[in-house]
Design an enzyme around this catalytic site. Sequence first.
Site, PDB file in Angstrom:
ATOM      1  N   ASN A  13     -33.729 -17.792  16.816  1.00 27.53           N
ATOM      2  CA  ASN A  13     -34.393 -18.635  15.817  1.00 27.53           C
ATOM      3  C   ASN A  13     -33.337 -19.263  14.927  1.00 27.53           C
ATOM      4  OD1 ASN A  13     -35.985 -19.778  13.815  1.00 27.53           O
ATOM      5  ND2 ASN A  13     -37.332 -18.026  13.610  1.00 27.53           N
ATOM      6  N   ARG A  93     -36.331 -21.213  19.461  1.00 22.52           N
ATOM      7  CA  ARG A  93     -37.224 -22.024  18.636  1.00 22.52           C
ATOM      8  C   ARG A  93     -36.607 -23.412  18.501  1.00 22.52           C
ATOM      9  NH1 ARG A  93     -36.676 -22.740  12.906  1.00 22.52           N
ATOM     10  NH2 ARG A  93     -38.473 -23.826  12.033  1.00 22.52           N
ATOM     11  N   HIS A 181     -43.493 -25.438  11.480  1.00 22.94           N
ATOM     12  CA  HIS A 181     -43.838 -24.023  11.285  1.00 22.94           C
ATOM     13  C   HIS A 181     -44.913 -23.564  12.276  1.00 22.94           C
ATOM     14  CE1 HIS A 181     -42.278 -24.424   6.915  1.00 22.94           C
ATOM     15  NE2 HIS A 181     -41.384 -23.779   7.651  1.00 22.94           N
ATOM     16  N   GLY A 210     -41.839 -20.646   1.924  1.00 26.10           N
ATOM     17  CA  GLY A 210     -40.479 -20.141   1.888  1.00 26.10           C
ATOM     18  C   GLY A 210     -39.612 -21.215   1.288  1.00 26.10           C
ATOM     19  N   ARG A 241     -35.975 -29.523  -0.771  1.00 26.70           N
ATOM     20  CA  ARG A 241     -36.571 -30.729  -0.202  1.00 26.70           C
ATOM     21  C   ARG A 241     -37.612 -31.292  -1.167  1.00 26.70           C
ATOM     22  NH1 ARG A 241     -38.025 -27.999   5.592  1.00 26.70           N
ATOM     23  NH2 ARG A 241     -36.051 -26.874   5.839  1.00 26.70           N
ATOM     24  N   ILE A 330     -41.807 -16.316   0.441  1.00 23.73           N
ATOM     25  CA  ILE A 330     -42.436 -16.360  -0.877  1.00 23.73           C
ATOM     26  C   ILE A 330     -43.880 -15.908  -0.791  1.00 23.73           C
ATOM     27  CG2 ILE A 330     -43.106 -17.864  -2.795  1.00 23.73           C
ATOM     28  CD1 ILE A 330     -40.720 -19.682  -1.999  1.00 23.73           C
ATOM     29  N   ASN A 333     -44.139 -12.065  -0.392  1.00 22.83           N
ATOM     30  CA  ASN A 333     -43.487 -11.151  -1.329  1.00 22.83           C
ATOM     31  C   ASN A 333     -43.700 -11.430  -2.807  1.00 22.83           C
ATOM     32  OD1 ASN A 333     -42.037  -9.585   0.750  1.00 22.83           O
ATOM     33  ND2 ASN A 333     -40.962 -11.509   1.131  1.00 22.83           N
ATOM     34  N   GLU A 380     -41.909 -14.906  13.700  1.00 19.47           N
ATOM     35  CA  GLU A 380     -41.654 -15.992  14.651  1.00 19.47           C
ATOM     36  C   GLU A 380     -40.944 -15.487  15.898  1.00 19.47           C
ATOM     37  OE1 GLU A 380     -41.178 -19.973  11.956  1.00 19.47           O
ATOM     38  OE2 GLU A 380     -39.584 -18.475  11.766  1.00 19.47           O
TER      39      GLU A 380
END
Length: 398
Positions: A13, A93, A181, A210, A241, A330, A333, A380
């Site tokens: 990944n 991936r 994703h 995330g 971003r 995120i 958690n 993933e």
Amino acid sequence: MTDTPDTYILAVNCGSSSLKFCLYRSAPIQIEFSGAVSTIGADNSRLEIKDSAFNILENRVAHFKDMDAAANVIIDWLKNRQHRYQLVAIGHRIVQGGPEHRQPKKITDELLQTLHRYIYLAPNHLPDEIKVIRAFQSAYPDTAQIACFDTSFHRDMPSYVQNYPLPAEYKDKGLMKYGFHGISYQYIMQKLADEYSALAAQKIIIAHLGNGASMAAVINGSSFDTTMGMSPMGGLVMGTRSGDLDPGVLLYLLNQYQLSPTELDDLLSNHSGLKAIAGVSDMQELLDMEPDDIRAKEALTTFCYSAKKFIGMLAAAMGGLDILVFTGGIGENSSVIRDRICRDLDFIGIDIDKEKNLENDPLISKQTSRVSVRVIKTNEELMIANLVAGVLDRAVKN
């Protein structure tokens, strides 16, 4: 009579600054060990590998200058143990395969040439992914390499969602909404299927939050809409971003500052989002800074507002909402961020239990909540291994 030796699938990944990998026994799929090279390019890059019981097998800090260096250190580690692990396939991936390639498939020279042609669709991801594929092909020339496309999950979105209102000539060149994703979303849907016998009847929003963040709206078990578009830069405000911008903003930056396409890409990908607002992109660091830093507070408010807005938009587009899932670093958690996003969303049936949320309970909504709100850890790499196993099974049957 001799026992048949175990065979293994390696899942790779490739991220923007990390390279994760997991080794699985192939039948049945069962993890052997997992690892990652993190903060690639920094002086404190780290290689960490753990076995299935989370015992540390390797923990090394070094300067892994680029993705090639990261791939090579992983390959060296595996090669030193190859007498124990017979690889039957390596799954990769791939963030973007263009309009032609959606389903997992064996990597050939022809496919790599196609990926090269579509670098313009994912310039921050595909070049490194191709380098990693080449490195593993060179190290394991007789082992099947399988591409697993992140865009596959969104392939059946309605045409009025998938197509931009631009002249058809641009769509013919691959300009369309792809979504990303997807491997994470596939995994979450598999987990939900274990709990809901009538999953196809549910209207679902999955929030993959995330450093890169997106959401997907799912109806009848298929992606109906998603926040990212042609590139992973769109949609929600993210760590570095920008998320969605008025097209006029891009014209302004190009005309008034004479930015080149490369400079504009770098600005929107690496120097925008939470980092632009507060100088920091890490969510936990922002939460720690918040009491004494107004910029950190503004960044957190912007992130949660963006997420809340897209939940409302996607729920409206689907005509309702039954399940909301938080996943990603995120989403899995940060109880604080989940609480702030869900606050005041009772009008669409979201009512979370604050105590369960603080405890990171898998089900954080109240019994009286019309919408089931869940926290599910994504995987993933396991999804890649399952997809690879499916390709191998089809190859045997054919």
